[in-house]
Design a protein around this motif. Structure first.
Motif, PDB file in Angstrom:
ATOM      1  N   ARG A  31       0.828  -1.222   0.000  1.00  0.00           N
ATOM      2  CA  ARG A  31       0.000   0.000   0.000  1.00  0.00           C
ATOM      3  C   ARG A  31       0.858   1.265   0.000  1.00  0.00           C
ATOM      4  NH1 ARG A  31      -3.837  -1.535   5.176  1.00  0.00           N
ATOM      5  NH2 ARG A  31      -4.209  -3.731   4.626  1.00  0.00           N
ATOM      6  N   ILE A  32       2.121   1.125   0.398  1.00  0.00           N
ATOM      7  CA  ILE A  32       3.007   2.291   0.508  1.00  0.00           C
ATOM      8  C   ILE A  32       3.662   2.563  -0.842  1.00  0.00           C
ATOM      9  CG2 ILE A  32       5.012   3.251   1.710  1.00  0.00           C
ATOM     10  CD1 ILE A  32       4.349   1.065   3.922  1.00  0.00           C
ATOM     11  N   SER A  33       3.322   3.670  -1.448  1.00  0.00           N
ATOM     12  CA  SER A  33       3.880   4.014  -2.758  1.00  0.00           C
ATOM     13  C   SER A  33       5.327   4.480  -2.613  1.00  0.00           C
ATOM     14  CB  SER A  33       3.057   5.114  -3.420  1.00  0.00           C
ATOM     15  OG  SER A  33       3.169   6.320  -2.675  1.00  0.00           O
ATOM     16  N   GLU A  34       6.024   4.541  -3.719  1.00  0.00           N
ATOM     17  CA  GLU A  34       7.442   4.955  -3.695  1.00  0.00           C
ATOM     18  C   GLU A  34       7.594   6.362  -3.138  1.00  0.00           C
ATOM     19  OE1 GLU A  34      11.389   5.024  -6.596  1.00  0.00           O
ATOM     20  OE2 GLU A  34       9.483   4.225  -7.331  1.00  0.00           O
ATOM     21  N   SER A  35       6.676   7.236  -3.463  1.00  0.00           N
ATOM     22  CA  SER A  35       6.759   8.626  -2.982  1.00  0.00           C
ATOM     23  C   SER A  35       6.498   8.726  -1.478  1.00  0.00           C
ATOM     24  CB  SER A  35       5.756   9.503  -3.734  1.00  0.00           C
ATOM     25  OG  SER A  35       4.428   9.065  -3.490  1.00  0.00           O
ATOM     26  N   GLU A  36       5.834   7.705  -0.907  1.00  0.00           N
ATOM     27  CA  GLU A  36       5.518   7.707   0.521  1.00  0.00           C
ATOM     28  C   GLU A  36       6.578   7.001   1.363  1.00  0.00           C
ATOM     29  OE1 GLU A  36       0.651   7.511   0.592  1.00  0.00           O
ATOM     30  OE2 GLU A  36       1.760   5.708  -0.008  1.00  0.00           O
ATOM     31  N   GLN A  37       7.528   6.359   0.706  1.00  0.00           N
ATOM     32  CA  GLN A  37       8.552   5.605   1.435  1.00  0.00           C
ATOM     33  C   GLN A  37       9.433   6.540   2.266  1.00  0.00           C
ATOM     34  OE1 GLN A  37      10.808   2.885  -0.977  1.00  0.00           O
ATOM     35  NE2 GLN A  37       8.995   1.955  -1.883  1.00  0.00           N
ATOM     36  N   LYS A  38       9.654   6.153   3.509  1.00  0.00           N
ATOM     37  CA  LYS A  38      10.462   6.968   4.416  1.00  0.00           C
ATOM     38  C   LYS A  38      11.915   6.493   4.431  1.00  0.00           C
ATOM     39  CE  LYS A  38       6.631   8.117   7.533  1.00  0.00           C
ATOM     40  NZ  LYS A  38       6.117   8.057   8.920  1.00  0.00           N
ATOM     41  N   LYS A  39      12.813   7.470   4.584  1.00  0.00           N
ATOM     42  CA  LYS A  39      14.245   7.162   4.693  1.00  0.00           C
ATOM     43  C   LYS A  39      14.576   6.987   6.174  1.00  0.00           C
ATOM     44  CE  LYS A  39      17.248  10.354   3.471  1.00  0.00           C
ATOM     45  NZ  LYS A  39      18.158  11.202   2.669  1.00  0.00           N
TER      46      LYS A  39
END
Length: 316
Positions: free
Chosen positions: A191-199
């Motif tokens: 459900r987590i899109s690439e733009s929502e991925q946290k570093k």
């Protein structure tokens, strides 16, 4: 008299039912014991590359690594464990098991426990070479379990211990369960899109000598599983980093494995106030045993990371 006869009949019937239950369970238990006995003698190829011969089903096991201990208990063999290290903390039953020392184990103590299997570990294969030789010279089978750095290698460790102890079926079931649970977590992470991925920056050793987890480690694989980016992905293995280089990475989240007090210490560090993780109050502490110990609880470690980093997706 009639009352007595009725009572006697009831007791006899109850006894018959109980006997029937017992006789139904007995064959299954007997089959299991026979199947285990058939597995021996066994030859197990361990992390040393040698084929270790185990003549009969082990009844007394000594574990030289906490991860080995956790696996052994998870396979239902806890009652056979007669010796563990000073560092063993899980499950709670290990507190009552004889301690055989730390990295420098007490060889004489181990031999005195009269084990028929010692589960060693590849990480100490060289440093403990002399002690392991003494155990082998005493006629004790020593199986050196691989130093797992991934889920697949952890599954190998579980299967190796299962083979050495006669719990091959239980090991297979445990691996299957772990794979299923991990797949469920990965599915949710979709459900987590690439733009929502946290570093995420993971601090496994505090200041002044800060160490993190790079490629080729459990933590890196765990972060990938939940669609998080490892801020230190350019590093290899367990890497030492300066505070300046960490601040430059500007992670969205900081995870520490050094206890709750480390969270406050990180938030107060000089020069870290502009780091996103500090500004957004996203500094979390996780149980180090869950994320660094290659055993059955690794999946719980993934869940703990996921619930802290993406609470909206993973918290129930």
């Amino acid at each position: 008299m009639k009352k007595f006869a009725g009572l006697l009949l009831s007791l006899l019937l109850a006894a018959g039912v109980l006997a029937g239950c017992g006789s139904a369970e007995a064959p299954a238990q007997q089959q299991k014991q026979e199947k285990t006995a058939e597995a021996f003698p066994a030859e197990v190829k361990d992390a040393s590359g040698k084929e270790i011969k185990i003549e009969k089903e082990p009844q007394k096991i000594v574990s030289l690594m906490p991860s080995n201990t956790e696996i052994t208990y998870a396979l239902g063999l806890g009652k056979k464990v007669v010796g563990v290290t000073d560092f063993d903390t899980y499950p709670k039953e290990v507190k009552d098991v004889e301690k055989i020392g730390g990295m420098e184990f007490n060889t004489e103590k181990i031999i005195s426990l009269n084990p028929d299997l010692v589960l060693a570990h590849a990480s100490s294969m060289q440093s403990a070479e002399e002690g392991l030789k003494q155990l082998r010279d005493a006629g004790i089978p020593v199986v050196t379990v691989n130093d797992a750095t991934s889920f697949e290698e952890t599954y190998q460790s579980i299967n190796m211990i299962g083979e050495a102890t006669g719990a091959k079926q239980e090991a297979g079931d445990l691996v299957k369960s772990m794979k299923s649970d991990l797949a469920a977590i990965k599915e949710k992470a979709e459900r987590i899109s690439e733009s929502e991925q946290k570093k995420v920056f993971v601090e496994v050793s505090p200041a002044p000598d800060i160490y993190t987890t790079g490629k080729g480690t459990f933590m890196n694989e765990m972060l990938e599983a939940i669609h998080a980016k490892n801020a230190a992905s350019e590093q290899e293995g367990w890497a030492k980093m300066t505070e300046e280089s960490i601040v430059k990475l500007n992670p969205d989240v900081i995870v520490t494995t050094n206890g709750a007090t480390s969270v406050d210490e990180i938030k107060k560090r000089s020069g870290w106030s502009n780091v996103k993780a500090i500004q957004n109050n996203e500094v979390y502490d996780v149980d180090p045993d869950l994320v660094t110990r290659p055993g059955p609880r690794l999946i719980k470690g993934v869940e703990e990371l996921a619930e802290n980093i993406y609470p909206d997706v993973f918290k129930k």
